[in-house]
Design a protein around this motif. Structure first.
Motif, PDB file in Angstrom:
ATOM      1  N   ASN A  97      22.734  -6.352   2.932  1.00 43.97           N
ATOM      2  CA  ASN A  97      21.720  -7.347   2.656  1.00 43.97           C
ATOM      3  C   ASN A  97      22.140  -8.317   1.477  1.00 43.97           C
ATOM      4  O   ASN A  97      21.600  -9.367   1.689  1.00 43.97           O
ATOM      5  CB  ASN A  97      20.285  -6.493   1.753  1.00 43.97           C
ATOM      6  CG  ASN A  97      19.732  -5.687   2.821  1.00 43.97           C
ATOM      7  OD1 ASN A  97      19.706  -5.940   4.057  1.00 43.97           O
ATOM      8  ND2 ASN A  97      18.818  -4.628   2.459  1.00 43.97           N
ATOM      9  N   GLY A 107      16.926 -13.726  -3.621  1.00 41.52           N
ATOM     10  CA  GLY A 107      15.689 -13.008  -4.754  1.00 41.52           C
ATOM     11  C   GLY A 107      14.781 -12.394  -4.042  1.00 41.52           C
ATOM     12  O   GLY A 107      14.533 -12.667  -2.732  1.00 41.52           O
ATOM     13  N   VAL A 134       9.251  -3.704  -0.797  1.00 49.31           N
ATOM     14  CA  VAL A 134      10.278  -3.640   0.302  1.00 49.31           C
ATOM     15  C   VAL A 134      10.968  -2.164   0.578  1.00 49.31           C
ATOM     16  O   VAL A 134      11.644  -2.310   1.495  1.00 49.31           O
ATOM     17  CB  VAL A 134      11.204  -4.921  -0.183  1.00 49.31           C
ATOM     18  CG1 VAL A 134      10.922  -6.175   0.130  1.00 49.31           C
ATOM     19  CG2 VAL A 134      11.846  -4.527  -1.476  1.00 49.31           C
ATOM     20  N   ARG A 138       8.281  -3.109   5.924  1.00 43.71           N
ATOM     21  CA  ARG A 138       8.316  -4.080   5.017  1.00 43.71           C
ATOM     22  C   ARG A 138       9.107  -5.279   4.854  1.00 43.71           C
ATOM     23  O   ARG A 138      10.489  -4.811   4.539  1.00 43.71           O
ATOM     24  CB  ARG A 138       7.671  -3.570   3.546  1.00 43.71           C
ATOM     25  CG  ARG A 138       7.410  -4.561   2.421  1.00 43.71           C
ATOM     26  CD  ARG A 138       6.146  -5.093   2.774  1.00 43.71           C
ATOM     27  NE  ARG A 138       5.011  -4.289   2.920  1.00 43.71           N
ATOM     28  CZ  ARG A 138       3.680  -4.540   2.924  1.00 43.71           C
ATOM     29  NH1 ARG A 138       3.494  -5.899   3.434  1.00 43.71           N
ATOM     30  NH2 ARG A 138       2.728  -3.839   3.065  1.00 43.71           N
ATOM     31  N   ARG A 139       9.124  -6.420   4.942  1.00 47.61           N
ATOM     32  CA  ARG A 139      10.058  -7.393   4.937  1.00 47.61           C
ATOM     33  C   ARG A 139       9.594  -8.480   4.164  1.00 47.61           C
ATOM     34  O   ARG A 139       8.402  -9.020   4.060  1.00 47.61           O
ATOM     35  CB  ARG A 139      10.270  -8.055   6.293  1.00 47.61           C
ATOM     36  CG  ARG A 139      10.835  -7.046   7.507  1.00 47.61           C
ATOM     37  CD  ARG A 139      11.268  -7.727   8.552  1.00 47.61           C
ATOM     38  NE  ARG A 139      12.578  -7.759   8.058  1.00 47.61           N
ATOM     39  CZ  ARG A 139      13.194  -8.919   8.615  1.00 47.61           C
ATOM     40  NH1 ARG A 139      12.603  -9.767   9.611  1.00 47.61           N
ATOM     41  NH2 ARG A 139      14.479  -9.424   8.259  1.00 47.61           N
ATOM     42  N   ALA A 140      10.270  -9.160   3.134  1.00 45.91           N
ATOM     43  CA  ALA A 140       9.738 -10.027   2.280  1.00 45.91           C
ATOM     44  C   ALA A 140      10.302 -11.474   2.820  1.00 45.91           C
ATOM     45  O   ALA A 140       9.777 -12.466   2.413  1.00 45.91           O
ATOM     46  CB  ALA A 140      10.127  -9.787   0.745  1.00 45.91           C
ATOM     47  N   GLY A 185      16.035  -0.901   6.645  1.00 42.50           N
ATOM     48  CA  GLY A 185      17.252  -0.409   5.667  1.00 42.50           C
ATOM     49  C   GLY A 185      16.919   0.039   4.216  1.00 42.50           C
ATOM     50  O   GLY A 185      17.445   1.210   3.826  1.00 42.50           O
ATOM     51  N   ALA A 237      14.014   1.457   3.111  1.00 45.46           N
ATOM     52  CA  ALA A 237      13.239   2.742   3.291  1.00 45.46           C
ATOM     53  C   ALA A 237      14.155   3.982   3.511  1.00 45.46           C
ATOM     54  O   ALA A 237      14.035   4.965   2.953  1.00 45.46           O
ATOM     55  CB  ALA A 237      12.282   2.856   4.610  1.00 45.46           C
ATOM     56  N   SER A 287      19.028 -10.675  -6.883  1.00 46.57           N
ATOM     57  CA  SER A 287      18.432  -9.152  -7.150  1.00 46.57           C
ATOM     58  C   SER A 287      19.442  -8.309  -7.569  1.00 46.57           C
ATOM     59  O   SER A 287      20.613  -8.569  -7.308  1.00 46.57           O
ATOM     60  CB  SER A 287      18.067  -8.833  -6.104  1.00 46.57           C
ATOM     61  OG  SER A 287      17.337  -9.815  -4.960  1.00 46.57           O
ATOM     62  N   PHE A 324      19.798  -4.033  -7.162  1.00 46.00           N
ATOM     63  CA  PHE A 324      19.458  -2.833  -6.812  1.00 46.00           C
ATOM     64  C   PHE A 324      20.072  -1.840  -7.554  1.00 46.00           C
ATOM     65  O   PHE A 324      21.523  -1.770  -7.848  1.00 46.00           O
ATOM     66  CB  PHE A 324      19.928  -2.740  -5.332  1.00 46.00           C
ATOM     67  CG  PHE A 324      18.832  -3.554  -4.353  1.00 46.00           C
ATOM     68  CD1 PHE A 324      19.448  -4.869  -4.161  1.00 46.00           C
ATOM     69  CD2 PHE A 324      17.903  -3.010  -3.716  1.00 46.00           C
ATOM     70  CE1 PHE A 324      18.515  -5.587  -3.366  1.00 46.00           C
ATOM     71  CE2 PHE A 324      17.070  -3.922  -2.975  1.00 46.00           C
ATOM     72  CZ  PHE A 324      17.274  -5.340  -2.813  1.00 46.00           C
TER      73      PHE A 324
HETATM   74  P1  ADP Z   1      15.580  -5.859   6.756  1.00 43.36           P
HETATM   75  O1  ADP Z   1      16.797  -6.530   5.978  1.00 43.36           O
HETATM   76  O2  ADP Z   1      15.942  -5.380   8.049  1.00 43.36           O
HETATM   77  O3  ADP Z   1      14.603  -6.838   6.916  1.00 43.36           O
HETATM   78  P2  ADP Z   1      15.371  -4.048   4.413  1.00 43.36           P
HETATM   79  O4  ADP Z   1      14.592  -2.600   4.597  1.00 43.36           O
HETATM   80  O5  ADP Z   1      16.886  -3.796   4.466  1.00 43.36           O
HETATM   81  O6  ADP Z   1      15.201  -4.759   6.029  1.00 43.36           O
HETATM   82  O7  ADP Z   1      15.163  -5.013   3.609  1.00 43.36           O
HETATM   83  C1  ADP Z   1      13.575  -5.232   3.294  1.00 43.36           C
HETATM   84  C2  ADP Z   1      13.313  -6.660   2.664  1.00 43.36           C
HETATM   85  O8  ADP Z   1      13.825  -6.776   1.519  1.00 43.36           O
HETATM   86  C3  ADP Z   1      14.210  -7.625   3.487  1.00 43.36           C
HETATM   87  O9  ADP Z   1      13.355  -8.125   4.767  1.00 43.36           O
HETATM   88  C4  ADP Z   1      14.067  -8.675   2.534  1.00 43.36           C
HETATM   89  O10 ADP Z   1      13.039  -9.453   2.557  1.00 43.36           O
HETATM   90  C5  ADP Z   1      14.336  -8.030   1.262  1.00 43.36           C
HETATM   91  N1  ADP Z   1      15.535  -7.766   0.542  1.00 43.36           N
HETATM   92  C6  ADP Z   1      16.407  -6.723   0.866  1.00 43.36           C
HETATM   93  N2  ADP Z   1      17.451  -7.057   0.114  1.00 43.36           N
HETATM   94  C7  ADP Z   1      17.521  -8.176  -0.197  1.00 43.36           C
HETATM   95  C8  ADP Z   1      18.519  -8.877  -0.994  1.00 43.36           C
HETATM   96  N3  ADP Z   1      19.720  -8.514  -1.349  1.00 43.36           N
HETATM   97  N4  ADP Z   1      18.120 -10.017  -1.395  1.00 43.36           N
HETATM   98  C9  ADP Z   1      16.628 -10.818  -1.262  1.00 43.36           C
HETATM   99  N5  ADP Z   1      16.124 -10.068  -0.607  1.00 43.36           N
HETATM  100  C10 ADP Z   1      16.173  -8.724  -0.011  1.00 43.36           C
END
Ligand code: ADP
Length: 407
Positions: free
Chosen positions: A298, A332, A341, A346-348, A358, A360, A383, A385
């Motif tokens: 990610n 971010g 997320v 759920r996708r941002a 991923g 979840a 971000s 994590f």
């Molecule tokens: P995916 O990447 O397949 O959409 P994930 O569950 O890994 O699914 O992530 C969920 C959502 O969180 C992503 O769609 C994204 O919007 C956000 N996200 C995850 N990791 C990052 C990151 N390092 N920077 C920005 N947004 C992130």
């Protein structure tokens, strides 16, 4: 002694005592050694319901219900003979009886007056009716409250069991559906690819633009669906594998390996990686690899296009846990999306490739290892994590589940 009291004479003393007895709120009774009432104050008449001097000369047992009424004379003579006291000089809660027969609770304090070679006894009585009523009400309220708490707890337990059951059903459904959908879906995609090859061979240049677009769209959709199903399967498998093993896993080695792999995969040459000493923890190597891989992928995927990628990995020991942080300087996540997320699908940032499983999966892995995962804003718009793993990792116990029943 104050002057006021010292100034009064013997007769006035006597009068004062009479007034004390007359106005006392509690009954005061004096009996002789045969149990005959010599004096009883006005509160006695009021409480027991007798008029005037009726009680004087009567046996005090008149004020007691059976069996004490009959036993009282014997009790008194036994005391005088043996000195064995059950109430005298001690006091206790007993029952008394009014003129109309009503039995009620009292606190009785008895003291002895030695008069020459005879003994007289003074009884001071306090009516406990109100106190007992209040105690009874309190007890009833407490019992009712306990009953209600018991009922609510039982209801809550029932709904939790029901929830757990429907969760299991849902997981079973997700597992079976994704497992069984995998093969036909792969066949569809492979069939499409073969059909495409075949048409290219037979039709050559006649394959028009619109047909090419349709082909790409269909094959892409089938691939995406495969990814989705594989993600779902990994997610539901995580709960089917029982308790994760507690093998020593070197997170530092794992991360170095993953970063090399990813730099190749994402063709990243100008990325800066700051990798602090990461600990060795107890856990499931495959799951912990998956966790770090999802987080690092990610970081690569959601990078800012106009600046070199920076990834920072840190660890520190906090309250018996390792706190591992994976920070990036990417695009971010909005604060109101940071908790969400971790939900399934759920996708941002929908413009990016991915299916929203991923994180979840990451959350499930961390929780199965007895830790927690959350997101914080990075220092430059990216971000961070954070996740925790217990230091002396005894992973959370969970029962191994049987393979799902096939329909
Ligand atoms: P995916 O990447 O397949 O959409 P994930 O569950 O890994 O699914 O992530 C969920 C959502 O969180 C992503 O769609 C994204 O919007 C956000 N996200 C995850 N990791 C990052 C990151 N390092 N920077 C920005 N947004 C992130």
């Amino acid at each position: 002694m104050s002057d006021e009291v010292a100034d009064i004479d013997q007769a006035q003393h006597e009068e004062l005592w009479q007034a004390v007895l007359r106005t006392a709120v509690d009954p005061i009774i004096v009996i002789d050694d045969a149990g005959i009432i010599l004096r009883a104050n006005e509160a006695t008449d009021r409480l027991f319901g007798y008029a005037g001097d009726y009680l004087v000369g009567k046996n005090v047992s008149l004020l007691m219900p059976e069996p004490y009424r009959t036993e009282h004379d014997g009790y008194l003579s036994r005391y005088l003979e043996t000195g064995e006291a059950r109430i005298i000089g001690i006091g206790r809660d007993v029952e008394a009886q009014k003129a109309d027969g009503q039995v009620f609770p009292i606190a009785l304090a008895v003291s002895e007056i030695k008069w020459g070679d005879r003994s007289w006894f003074t009884g001071i009585i306090h009516d406990l009716t109100n106190r007992r009523r209040v105690e009874g009400e309190l007890r009833r309220a407490k019992d009712q409250l306990e009953e209600r708490v018991k009922q609510r707890t039982a209801e809550l337990e029932a709904s939790m069991t029901e929830l757990a059951r429907s969760n299991r059903d849902l997981e079973q459904f997700a597992y079976i559906a994704s497992h069984d959908l995998q093969t036909p879906l792969r066949n569809v995609r492979q069939g499409l690819e073969l059909l495409d090859e075949h048409l290219q061979e037979t039709m050559g240049q006649e394959f028009d633009r619109e047909a090419l677009e349709l082909r790409d769209l269909t094959i892409d959709a089938a691939r995406r669906m495969e990814q989705l199903i594989q993600g779902l399967l990994s997610y539901s498998r995580l709960d089917r594998t029982g308790r994760p093993p507690s093998d020593p896993v070197d997170l530092g080695d794992l991360t170095t390996e993953l970063l090399q792999q990813m730099a190749l995969e994402f063709g990243e040459s100008d990325a800066t990686i700051e990798l602090a000493d990461l600990p060795t923890v107890a856990g499931d190597e495959i799951q912990l690899r998956q966790l770090l891989q999802n987080l690092l992928e990610n970081a690569f995927k959601y990078r800012q296009q106009d600046r070199p990628l920076e990834i920072t990995l840190r660890s520190e020991s906090v309250d018996d846990h390792w706190l591992i942080s994976v920070g990036d300087n990417g695009i971010g996540i909005d604060p109101d999306q940071r908790n969400r997320v971790f939900e399934l699908f759920r996708r941002a940032h929908p413009g990016y490739e991915g299916v929203g499983l991923g994180l979840a999966i990451c959350q499930r892995i961390v929780e199965r290892h007895g830790g927690d995962i959350w997101i914080e804003a990075g220092p430059d718009g990216g971000s961070i994590f954070h996740f925790t793993v217990p230091e002396s990792s005894e992973p959370e116990a969970s029962e191994p589940e049987p393979e799902p029943a096939r329909p």
